[in-house]
Design a protein around this motif. Structure first.
Motif, short mmCIF file in Angstrom:
data_model
loop_
_atom_site.label_atom_id
_atom_site.label_comp_id
_atom_site.label_asym_id
_atom_site.label_seq_id
_atom_site.Cartn_x
_atom_site.Cartn_y
_atom_site.Cartn_z
N ALA A 129 -2.07 2.01 -5.19
CA ALA A 129 -0.73 2.42 -4.82
C ALA A 129 0.13 2.44 -6.10
O ALA A 129 -0.24 1.84 -7.11
N PRO A 130 1.27 3.11 -6.06
CA PRO A 130 2.08 3.25 -7.28
C PRO A 130 2.47 1.94 -7.97
O PRO A 130 2.37 1.84 -9.19
N GLU A 131 2.88 0.94 -7.22
CA GLU A 131 3.32 -0.31 -7.86
C GLU A 131 2.18 -1.05 -8.58
O GLU A 131 2.32 -1.42 -9.75
N PRO A 132 1.02 -1.27 -7.95
CA PRO A 132 -0.09 -1.89 -8.68
C PRO A 132 -0.57 -1.04 -9.86
O PRO A 132 -0.94 -1.56 -10.91
N ARG A 133 -0.54 0.28 -9.69
CA ARG A 133 -0.95 1.17 -10.79
C ARG A 133 -0.02 1.00 -11.99
O ARG A 133 -0.44 0.96 -13.13
N ARG A 134 1.27 0.86 -11.70
CA ARG A 134 2.26 0.62 -12.76
C ARG A 134 1.99 -0.71 -13.45
O ARG A 134 2.09 -0.83 -14.67
N ALA A 135 1.63 -1.74 -12.67
CA ALA A 135 1.32 -3.05 -13.24
C ALA A 135 0.11 -2.98 -14.15
O ALA A 135 0.09 -3.60 -15.22
N ARG A 153 -0.91 -0.30 -15.79
CA ARG A 153 -0.48 0.43 -16.99
C ARG A 153 0.29 -0.49 -17.94
O ARG A 153 0.05 -0.49 -19.15
N GLN A 154 1.19 -1.30 -17.39
CA GLN A 154 1.97 -2.24 -18.21
C GLN A 154 1.05 -3.29 -18.85
O GLN A 154 1.22 -3.66 -20.00
N ALA A 155 0.08 -3.77 -18.09
CA ALA A 155 -0.85 -4.77 -18.62
C ALA A 155 -1.68 -4.20 -19.76
O ALA A 155 -1.93 -4.88 -20.76
N LEU A 156 -2.10 -2.94 -19.65
CA LEU A 156 -2.86 -2.31 -20.72
C LEU A 156 -1.99 -2.15 -21.98
O LEU A 156 -2.48 -2.33 -23.09
N LYS A 157 -0.72 -1.85 -21.79
CA LYS A 157 0.19 -1.78 -22.94
C LYS A 157 0.34 -3.15 -23.58
O LYS A 157 0.37 -3.28 -24.80
N GLY A 158 0.45 -4.19 -22.76
CA GLY A 158 0.55 -5.55 -23.27
C GLY A 158 -0.72 -5.99 -23.98
O GLY A 158 -0.67 -6.75 -24.96
N LEU A 159 -1.85 -5.50 -23.52
CA LEU A 159 -3.13 -5.85 -24.13
C LEU A 159 -3.20 -5.34 -25.57
O LEU A 159 -3.87 -5.94 -26.41
N ARG A 160 -2.49 -4.27 -25.87
CA ARG A 160 -2.44 -3.76 -27.25
C ARG A 160 -1.90 -4.83 -28.20
O ARG A 160 -2.22 -4.83 -29.38
N THR A 172 -20.67 -13.94 -21.44
CA THR A 172 -20.12 -14.39 -22.72
C THR A 172 -19.91 -13.17 -23.61
O THR A 172 -20.74 -12.27 -23.67
N GLY A 173 -18.78 -13.14 -24.30
CA GLY A 173 -18.44 -12.00 -25.15
C GLY A 173 -17.44 -11.07 -24.48
O GLY A 173 -16.88 -10.20 -25.11
N TYR A 174 -17.24 -11.28 -23.18
CA TYR A 174 -16.25 -10.51 -22.44
C TYR A 174 -15.08 -11.41 -22.10
O TYR A 174 -15.20 -12.63 -22.06
N TYR A 175 -13.94 -10.79 -21.82
CA TYR A 175 -12.72 -11.50 -21.49
C TYR A 175 -12.14 -10.88 -20.24
O TYR A 175 -12.47 -9.75 -19.88
N ARG A 176 -11.23 -11.61 -19.60
CA ARG A 176 -10.54 -11.06 -18.45
C ARG A 176 -9.04 -11.16 -18.67
O ARG A 176 -8.54 -12.08 -19.30
N LEU A 177 -8.35 -10.17 -18.13
CA LEU A 177 -6.90 -10.15 -18.13
C LEU A 177 -6.46 -10.15 -16.68
O LEU A 177 -6.89 -9.29 -15.90
N ARG A 178 -5.64 -11.12 -16.31
CA ARG A 178 -5.15 -11.19 -14.94
C ARG A 178 -3.99 -10.23 -14.76
O ARG A 178 -3.03 -10.23 -15.54
N ILE A 179 -4.08 -9.38 -13.73
CA ILE A 179 -3.02 -8.43 -13.39
C ILE A 179 -2.77 -8.59 -11.90
O ILE A 179 -3.37 -7.89 -11.08
#
Length: 95
Positions: A19-25, A27-34, A48-55
């Motif tokens: 849905a639009p709101e989670p999709r926006r979140a 997108r924002q999280a990917l920008k923050g990941l930069r 091991t070697g992978y990480y997770r980002l909570r959104i």
């Protein structure tokens, strides 16, 4: 330090169905990941070697390709993300 985030097709496909709101979140999280911002944790054992980002209720699985590039490889709901990703990851290693 700003890094490049390479988003793989499974992440795009999953985000596109949101849905639009989670999709926006996402997108924002990917920008923050930069800027390596957000609730980031290293994965353990077979992942091991992978990480997770909570959104919110979603988790983005990523890895560092080098010091300036992050590869976002998988996005799914919190309850199933690790089992699905691990199964796909291990199947890929065996083939």
């Amino acid at each position: 330090m700003i890094v490049t985030v390479v988003v793989k097709e499974p992440v795009y496909e999953f985000a596109r169905r949101l849905a639009p709101e989670p999709r926006r979140a996402v997108r924002q999280a990917l920008k923050g990941l930069r800027h390596e911002r957000g609730d980031i944790r290293a994965l353990e054992q077979a992942l091991t070697g992978y990480y997770r980002l909570r959104i919110g209720k979603f988790r983005l699985v990523f890895r560092y390709l080098n010091s300036t590039t992050i590869e976002a490889v998988f996005l799914e709901e919190r309850g199933v993300v690790y089992e699905i990703f691990e199964a796909q990851f291990l199947a890929k290693l065996k083939s």
